[in-house]
Scaffold this motif. Sequence first.
Motif, PDB file in Angstrom:
ATOM      1  N   ASP A 239       0.833  -1.214   0.000  1.00 14.21           N
ATOM      2  CA  ASP A 239       0.000   0.000   0.000  1.00 14.21           C
ATOM      3  C   ASP A 239       0.864   1.259   0.000  1.00 14.21           C
ATOM      4  O   ASP A 239       0.561   2.231  -0.690  1.00 14.21           O
ATOM      5  CB  ASP A 239      -0.932   0.025   1.223  1.00 14.21           C
ATOM      6  N   THR A 240       1.930   1.248   0.789  1.00 11.71           N
ATOM      7  CA  THR A 240       2.771   2.450   0.861  1.00 11.71           C
ATOM      8  C   THR A 240       3.639   2.579  -0.391  1.00 11.71           C
ATOM      9  O   THR A 240       3.645   3.617  -1.055  1.00 11.71           O
ATOM     10  CB  THR A 240       3.666   2.404   2.128  1.00 11.71           C
ATOM     11  N   ASN A 241       4.352   1.522  -0.718  1.00 17.46           N
ATOM     12  CA  ASN A 241       5.371   1.652  -1.772  1.00 17.46           C
ATOM     13  C   ASN A 241       4.787   1.665  -3.177  1.00 17.46           C
ATOM     14  O   ASN A 241       5.319   2.356  -4.051  1.00 17.46           O
ATOM     15  CB  ASN A 241       6.389   0.516  -1.669  1.00 17.46           C
ATOM     16  N   LEU A 242       3.736   0.902  -3.403  1.00 16.35           N
ATOM     17  CA  LEU A 242       3.182   0.870  -4.762  1.00 16.35           C
ATOM     18  C   LEU A 242       1.930   1.748  -4.865  1.00 16.35           C
ATOM     19  O   LEU A 242       1.905   2.716  -5.627  1.00 16.35           O
ATOM     20  CB  LEU A 242       2.880  -0.570  -5.184  1.00 16.35           C
ATOM     21  N   ASN A 243       0.913   1.449  -4.041  1.00 17.55           N
ATOM     22  CA  ASN A 243      -0.311   2.261  -4.135  1.00 17.55           C
ATOM     23  C   ASN A 243      -0.032   3.710  -3.745  1.00 17.55           C
ATOM     24  O   ASN A 243      -0.622   4.643  -4.298  1.00 17.55           O
ATOM     25  CB  ASN A 243      -1.421   1.673  -3.265  1.00 17.55           C
ATOM     26  N   GLY A 244       0.877   3.906  -2.787  1.00 17.44           N
ATOM     27  CA  GLY A 244       1.247   5.273  -2.383  1.00 17.44           C
ATOM     28  C   GLY A 244       1.878   6.035  -3.539  1.00 17.44           C
ATOM     29  O   GLY A 244       1.593   7.223  -3.754  1.00 17.44           O
ATOM     30  N   THR A 245       2.711   5.354  -4.309  1.00  9.10           N
ATOM     31  CA  THR A 245       3.318   6.017  -5.481  1.00  9.10           C
ATOM     32  C   THR A 245       2.246   6.315  -6.528  1.00  9.10           C
ATOM     33  O   THR A 245       2.250   7.383  -7.149  1.00  9.10           O
ATOM     34  CB  THR A 245       4.450   5.143  -6.066  1.00  9.10           C
ATOM     35  N   ILE A 246       1.299   5.383  -6.692  1.00  9.74           N
ATOM     36  CA  ILE A 246       0.233   5.631  -7.682  1.00  9.74           C
ATOM     37  C   ILE A 246      -0.620   6.827  -7.236  1.00  9.74           C
ATOM     38  O   ILE A 246      -0.941   7.710  -8.043  1.00  9.74           O
ATOM     39  CB  ILE A 246      -0.606   4.357  -7.905  1.00  9.74           C
ATOM     40  N   ASN A 247      -0.937   6.905  -5.943  1.00 11.46           N
ATOM     41  CA  ASN A 247      -1.679   8.076  -5.447  1.00 11.46           C
ATOM     42  C   ASN A 247      -0.884   9.359  -5.695  1.00 11.46           C
ATOM     43  O   ASN A 247      -1.441  10.404  -6.058  1.00 11.46           O
ATOM     44  CB  ASN A 247      -1.968   7.931  -3.948  1.00 11.46           C
ATOM     45  N   THR A 248       0.419   9.272  -5.502  1.00 15.43           N
ATOM     46  CA  THR A 248       1.288  10.434  -5.715  1.00 15.43           C
ATOM     47  C   THR A 248       1.295  10.822  -7.202  1.00 15.43           C
ATOM     48  O   THR A 248       1.324  12.004  -7.551  1.00 15.43           O
ATOM     49  CB  THR A 248       2.717  10.114  -5.200  1.00 15.43           C
ATOM     50  N   LEU A 249       1.224   9.811  -8.054  1.00 18.76           N
ATOM     51  CA  LEU A 249       1.175  10.092  -9.497  1.00 18.76           C
ATOM     52  C   LEU A 249      -0.127  10.792  -9.890  1.00 18.76           C
ATOM     53  O   LEU A 249      -0.129  11.692 -10.733  1.00 18.76           O
ATOM     54  CB  LEU A 249       1.326   8.785 -10.286  1.00 18.76           C
ATOM     55  N   TYR A 250      -1.245  10.377  -9.263  1.00 15.16           N
ATOM     56  CA  TYR A 250      -2.520  11.073  -9.540  1.00 15.16           C
ATOM     57  C   TYR A 250      -2.390  12.547  -9.165  1.00 15.16           C
ATOM     58  O   TYR A 250      -2.851  13.436  -9.880  1.00 15.16           O
ATOM     59  CB  TYR A 250      -3.666  10.456  -8.725  1.00 15.16           C
ATOM     60  N   PHE A 251      -1.744  12.787  -8.014  1.00 15.12           N
ATOM     61  CA  PHE A 251      -1.551  14.175  -7.558  1.00 15.12           C
ATOM     62  C   PHE A 251      -0.686  14.933  -8.580  1.00 15.12           C
ATOM     63  O   PHE A 251      -1.012  16.066  -8.973  1.00 15.12           O
ATOM     64  CB  PHE A 251      -0.889  14.168  -6.160  1.00 15.12           C
ATOM     65  N   ALA A 252       0.412  14.306  -9.018  1.00 13.10           N
ATOM     66  CA  ALA A 252       1.312  14.970  -9.982  1.00 13.10           C
ATOM     67  C   ALA A 252       0.580  15.240 -11.298  1.00 13.10           C
ATOM     68  O   ALA A 252       0.720  16.308 -11.898  1.00 13.10           O
ATOM     69  CB  ALA A 252       2.541  14.103 -10.219  1.00 13.10           C
ATOM     70  N   LYS A 253      -0.239  14.285 -11.714  1.00 11.71           N
ATOM     71  CA  LYS A 253      -0.990  14.444 -12.971  1.00 11.71           C
ATOM     72  C   LYS A 253      -1.962  15.613 -12.865  1.00 11.71           C
ATOM     73  O   LYS A 253      -2.055  16.455 -13.766  1.00 11.71           O
ATOM     74  CB  LYS A 253      -1.744  13.146 -13.264  1.00 11.71           C
ATOM     75  N   LYS A 254      -2.651  15.683 -11.725  1.00 17.39           N
ATOM     76  CA  LYS A 254      -3.639  16.763 -11.535  1.00 17.39           C
ATOM     77  C   LYS A 254      -2.973  18.134 -11.675  1.00 17.39           C
ATOM     78  O   LYS A 254      -3.535  19.056 -12.257  1.00 17.39           O
ATOM     79  CB  LYS A 254      -4.270  16.606 -10.144  1.00 17.39           C
ATOM     80  N   HIS A 255      -1.756  18.265 -11.145  1.00 21.99           N
ATOM     81  CA  HIS A 255      -1.089  19.573 -11.145  1.00 21.99           C
ATOM     82  C   HIS A 255      -0.031  19.697 -12.245  1.00 21.99           C
ATOM     83  O   HIS A 255       0.710  20.680 -12.282  1.00 21.99           O
ATOM     84  CB  HIS A 255      -0.443  19.822  -9.780  1.00 21.99           C
ATOM     85  N   GLN A 256       0.063  18.671 -13.099  1.00 19.92           N
ATOM     86  CA  GLN A 256       1.114  18.629 -14.128  1.00 19.92           C
ATOM     87  C   GLN A 256       2.490  18.908 -13.499  1.00 19.92           C
ATOM     88  O   GLN A 256       3.300  19.694 -14.021  1.00 19.92           O
ATOM     89  CB  GLN A 256       0.802  19.611 -15.269  1.00 19.92           C
ATOM     90  N   ALA A 257       2.717  18.281 -12.350  1.00 23.09           N
ATOM     91  CA  ALA A 257       4.006  18.452 -11.660  1.00 23.09           C
ATOM     92  C   ALA A 257       4.982  17.373 -12.123  1.00 23.09           C
ATOM     93  O   ALA A 257       4.575  16.273 -12.495  1.00 23.09           O
ATOM     94  CB  ALA A 257       3.786  18.323 -10.148  1.00 23.09           C
TER      95      ALA A 257
ATOM     96  N   GLY B 167       2.263  13.129 -20.158  1.00 23.21           N
ATOM     97  CA  GLY B 167       3.250  14.201 -20.372  1.00 23.21           C
ATOM     98  C   GLY B 167       3.907  14.719 -19.101  1.00 23.21           C
ATOM     99  O   GLY B 167       4.306  15.881 -19.037  1.00 23.21           O
ATOM    100  N   LEU B 168       4.012  13.845 -18.072  1.00 28.23           N
ATOM    101  CA  LEU B 168       4.655  14.315 -16.839  1.00 28.23           C
ATOM    102  C   LEU B 168       6.164  14.154 -16.940  1.00 28.23           C
ATOM    103  O   LEU B 168       6.643  13.050 -17.203  1.00 28.23           O
ATOM    104  CB  LEU B 168       4.213  13.472 -15.632  1.00 28.23           C
ATOM    105  N   PRO B 169       6.922  15.211 -16.672  1.00 29.58           N
ATOM    106  CA  PRO B 169       8.368  15.007 -16.568  1.00 29.58           C
ATOM    107  C   PRO B 169       8.652  14.074 -15.389  1.00 29.58           C
ATOM    108  O   PRO B 169       8.092  14.270 -14.299  1.00 29.58           O
ATOM    109  CB  PRO B 169       8.918  16.411 -16.287  1.00 29.58           C
TER     110      PRO B 169
END
Length: 354
Positions: free
Chosen positions: A97-115, A191-193
């Motif tokens: 949950d932390t290492n994989l799902n946590g990274t996926i949640n973090t990716l959703y956040f990055a995608k939302k803000h194009q970070a 298109g996320l760096p």
Amino acid sequence: MKILITGGCGFVGSNLAVLFKQYYTESEVYCLDNLSRRGSEINLQKVLAAGGQFIHGDVRIKSDLERIPKVDIVIDAAAEPSVLAGKVPGELENLIDTNLNGTINTLYFAKKHQAAIIFLSTSRVYPYDTLAKANLETTPKRFNLSNDQTFVGISQQGIAENYPLEGLRSLYGATKLASEYFIQEFSNNFGLPAIINRCGVLSGPYQMGKIDQGVIVLWMAKHFWKGRLGYIGYGGLGQQARDVLHVRDLFRLVQWQIVNLGLLKGQIFNVGGGLENTVSLSELTDLCSQITGNDLEIGSSFENRPGDLPIYVTDNGKITDFCGWKPEINISTLLNEVHEWFKSDEASLKAILS
Ligand SMILES: NC(=O)c1ccc[n+]([C@@H]2O[C@H](COP(=O)([O-])OP(=O)(O)OC[C@H]3O[C@@H](n4cnc5c(N)ncnc54)[C@H](O)[C@@H]3O)[C@@H](O)[C@H]2O)c1
């Protein structure tokens, strides 16, 4: 510059946060952490003193990330980082949950803000079952990689990015490799760096070393507070060796990567101390005794730990060719800094590290 560091009160996260605030005083640095790692509450004080902002949250919970304002860059450093994690009942879910799902949640956040996202991956993505067959040269104090190897991607200089990935890598390694795949797909599809740094052993002040993770600081702490240590496996002589990268050298690389995000979309780099900064446990014992003035009697056990390796060395060739980055801080300097850190906060660190 606005930066989110997940795991921002861990060893790597807090060091990066403090350095970002020192080098870029105008930057906004948000550190999200659930403070599950013992000692992260001590690092939190360093982050706050440097001007970082703390968000008590959990990467396993998507809505915790949604509370964070828009940022330009996300550094994913939240993890259960132990290579032994997952075997004890209850640990496995947290690991995934932390290492994989946590990274996926973090990716959703990055995608939302194009970070942009910079991911701290691990050398543990490379399979231990093939690495364990590497040809070695042995001296009384250490193992070295021989230049005569059967696999591609391995030489006396260490392990390079083209080392074959087929094989077993530990549950921890599997969560990190799976995360890498999602990062590359998010990067390509949305298109996320993104940059993936496959780090070898990292160390330095603020690392809350324990038996299964953070061995360099653990070794130093046991010498400082006169605890007990043992050489586990490989004949019990402490010849097993790792390259070690000072976290400040990692920060110098991340600085360069942030400026050059456009060049680096989805790139993977092996990042470590390299051959020059490789140390065996036996050599580490000598260095720790010299610095602390304390000699320990080190025990021995002959049984290898599952998934352990006699040696791992990072071949930094790709990243050095790319941008000239190389480690600058040697192991002796690193250990002296850790020693100073212990002395500066002896009472609270003793409870955690001794
Ligand atoms: N330290 C190393 O030698 C090393 C080597 C290779 C890769 N890495 C990677 O670097 C990253 C940072 O490692 P570290 O050494 O700083 O580890 P660390 O344990 O010191 O820091 C991780 C931080 O994440 C926090 N955390 C754990 N689960 C969380 C969750 N569910 N939600 C929010 N926060 C959570 C912990 O409280 C801790 O503060 C990790 O991704 C690790 O896999 C570390």
